[in-house]
Every structure is written in structure tokens, then in C-alpha cells.
Write an enzyme that holds these catalytic residues in place. Structure first.
Site, mmCIF file in Angstrom:
data_model
loop_
_atom_site.group_PDB
_atom_site.id
_atom_site.type_symbol
_atom_site.label_atom_id
_atom_site.label_comp_id
_atom_site.label_asym_id
_atom_site.label_seq_id
_atom_site.Cartn_x
_atom_site.Cartn_y
_atom_site.Cartn_z
ATOM 1 N N CYS A 1 0.861 -1.191 0.000
ATOM 2 C CA CYS A 1 0.000 0.000 0.000
ATOM 3 C C CYS A 1 0.891 1.232 0.000
ATOM 4 C CB CYS A 1 -0.914 -0.016 1.228
ATOM 5 S SG CYS A 1 -1.967 1.442 1.399
ATOM 6 N N GLU B 1 1.533 -4.682 -5.097
ATOM 7 C CA GLU B 1 0.322 -5.486 -4.955
ATOM 8 C C GLU B 1 -0.844 -4.783 -5.644
ATOM 9 O OE1 GLU B 1 -2.476 -7.273 -1.324
ATOM 10 O OE2 GLU B 1 -0.406 -6.627 -0.943
#
Length: 333
Positions: A232, A266
Site C-alpha cells: 500500500c 500489490e
């Protein structure tokens, strides 16, 4: 020029030219009135001294389990209602240090305020969240933290990057993730901090007494079986479009190089995250071609040199119209 938004984003905004901006002269008065309504007194207590008997709304340390009880149960059969709640932005304004920010998305902050609140106050150093102006004033006068926990792993001029272990500083990282959810629609992890490392970028003021203000951060799994080098990433709105996102992306790949691994972020990426990565990948590839004129490096060679995953290199080259499929393999043109 407006940037296209990625599918699934619910912020529904865009970057626009200055000529299209209309200034509402009553906006400042509306904001001041909203902040005043959330204070304990009739005046704006952010600018006044707290009374001695005032105590913070969260004076006692909250257990992590209390946070979790406020979240919707993923196993609940009433998924439509749960999804409907998370689509509604539950906080109108965020006061973070000297900045008054309008959040973009819903965040599951436990609402332990004595009365319904729409303004959230967050300490810029310890990230403690508070629901009243008088309590945040009291807290700011007593909070002794002036920088993130953990150790500094990068220092250059006024900028530092701190490495924070989610297992060691769990409450701080939980509060960081709750703050992040206000600006990332796809943020899903709020409380399971033990498996993540956090790399927090700060900037110091001209006066050392001002402390080190958080600019942004990225998180990374300690052990990723899918070779993710970033889980993140967020740059807070007041600091966006200043190159900080690229700095953190580049730092994540430097960590991959030190570990001798090939990395990739991700998915899904936010709209701003995707633009930042695409810009970084393109600039890295252009530098390689510029510094190796006449050479024909393979995609594998570039991946080993940069620690960028081969799939990301292929996608970026296709977006630059520099890839052709010839003799049963991808060839750079």
C-alpha cells in the site's frame, strides 16, 4: 488536462486546469462554522487554551480488539447493507496538523464520540484520533512525540524515511491504516499489522521544535509469496504532485535490490498509484535505453538490473509502443 480514472474508483474526481476553478467566497465561512459546531464551546477552541479540567476523549489506551468490533463482519449474510455503508463517506473534514482536508472515502474509525461528529482530529505525530476540538488542543499540548517510531533508514536534508515494524508499534500502524483508508478506496487491512513493515516519509520544518511531519508512506509484507515489494502506498493530499510518490516507489525497488529479489506492487492500485508507477517504470526504461545506445538488452536483463518484474516491463513497453512479438518472443524496438 484531466487524467483518466481507473475502473472501480469511487472518488469520481479529476485534475483540472486553473481556468476551470470557481472559487466559492463562502467556503471558508462554511468550514469555520462546521469546525465550531464540533467543539465543546461556542467559539473555535482550536485557537484557545484548554481549561485545566479538560481531558482527552481517548485518555485510556484502546485495545486492538475494540477497534475490530467496530468493523463490519465479512462473514455477515447482509453483505448488501455492509457494502452500502462503506460507500458513504462518514467524515466531512479531517484536521491533520495545520491542514484541513476533505476525505475521499469511508474509513471505519470507531465512533466513540459523545455525540455524532463529522469532523475528525488526528495528531500528526502519534496519529491518535479525537472527535472534539478542545480535546485535540489538550492532546497537542501534552503529546511528546515529534516523529514516527522505529528507526531512520534514509536521511537526506530535511527528509527521512523511518522503518516501523507493525508488530512492535501495532497501535501506531493501525491508526496509520485508518487514516489511509480516508484516501484509498481499495485499502482493506486495518488491524492485522504483525506481518507488515511500514516505511514512513517525513519532512522537517525550519524549526526543530516543529517536529517531523508525515508526508506519506508505503507498507510491505515481511514475507510475500507473490514477490510483492509494496502492499500500500499513500502520499497525503497536501503533499501530492511534488515527487514524493516517485521517491517512495524508487525506495521500494532499492529495498528489492538489496534483498536480491524481483518486485512488483500489490494489486489493485489506486488511480494515483497507477499513474505514479507507470511514470516511474517509463523513466527507468528510458534511462536504460539512453545510457546503452546500440545495445539490445532483453526483458530479463532489464528485470535483473532494475528489480522490476518482467510483466510490468512488458506492459510499460507496450504502452510506449516499443514492443513487438517476433520469432516467438517479445522484442524491444
Amino acid at each position: 488536462m484531466a487524467f483518466p480514472l481507473r475502473a472501480g474508483d469511487r472518488r469520481l474526481d479529476e485534475w483540472i486546469a486553473a481556468a476551470r476553478v470557481l472559487i466559492d467566497e463562502t467556503a471558508e465561512e462554511d468550514v469555520a462554522a462546521l469546525v465550531d459546531d464540533t467543539s465543546d464551546g461556542g467559539s473555535n477552541t482550536l485557537l484557545s487554551s484548554p481549561e485545566p479540567e479538560v481531558v482527552p476523549t481517548r485518555g485510556k489506551k484502546r485495545k486492538s480488539g475494540e477497534h475490530e468490533k467496530m468493523l463490519p463482519d465479512p462473514s455477515s449474510s447482509d453483505l448488501d447493507d455492509r457494502d452500502h455503508v462503506t460507500k458513504i463517506r462518514n467524515i466531512d473534514l479531517l484536521l491533520f496538523g495545520q491542514y484541513l482536508i476533505k476525505p475521499w472515502y469511508y474509513s471505519p474509525y470507531p465512533d466513540d464520540a459523545p455525540t455524532p461528529r463529522r469532523v475528525l482530529y488526528v495528531c500528526p505525530f502519534c496519529l491518535k484520533y479525537i472527535w472534539t476540538a478542545r480535546s485535540i488542543t489538550w492532546h497537542r499540548s501534552h503529546c511528546k512525540k515529534k516523529k514516527p517510531p522505529g528507526r531512520a533508514v534514509y536521511i537526506k536534508h530535511k527528509r527521512k524515511i523511518y522503518e516501523v515494524d507493525g508488530k512492535v508499534d501495532k497501535l501506531y500502524c493501525q491508526n496509520l491504516c485508518l487514516l489511509t483508508k480516508l484516501f484509498l478506496d481499495h485499502k482493506t487491512v486495518y488491524f492485522d499489522m504483525e506481518q507488515f513493515m511500514f516505511y514512513i516519509l517525513t519532512e522537517s520544518g525550519t524549526d526543530k521544535k516543529e517536529g517531523e511531519h508525515i508526508v506519506g508512506y508505503f507498507s510491505k509484507e515481511k514475507q510475500s509469496f507473490e514477490s510483492y515489494n509494496l502492499a500500500c502506498i499513500l502520499i497525503l493530499p497536501p503533499y501530492q504532485r511534488q515527487g514524493y510518490g516517485r521517491m517512495l516507489i524508487e525506495f521500494s525497488y532499492e529495498l528489492s535490490k538489496r534483498e536480491g529479489k524481483i518486485g512488483s506492487p500489490e494489486r489493485p492500485l489506486s488511480d494515483l498509484g497507477w499513474l505514479g508507477y507507470r511514470s516511474y517504470w517509463q523513466s527507468v526504461l528510458i534511462d536504460i535505453f539512453r545510457n546503452n545506445v546500440g545495445a539490445r538488452p532483453s526483458i530479463r536483463d532489464i528485470s535483473l538490473l532494475t528489480s522490476i518484474h518482467e510483466d510490468d516491463i512488458v506492459d510499460t513497453l507496450e504502452s510506449m509502443d516499443m514492443l513487438r512479438y517476433w520469432q516467438d518472443e517479445n522484442t524491444i524496438w
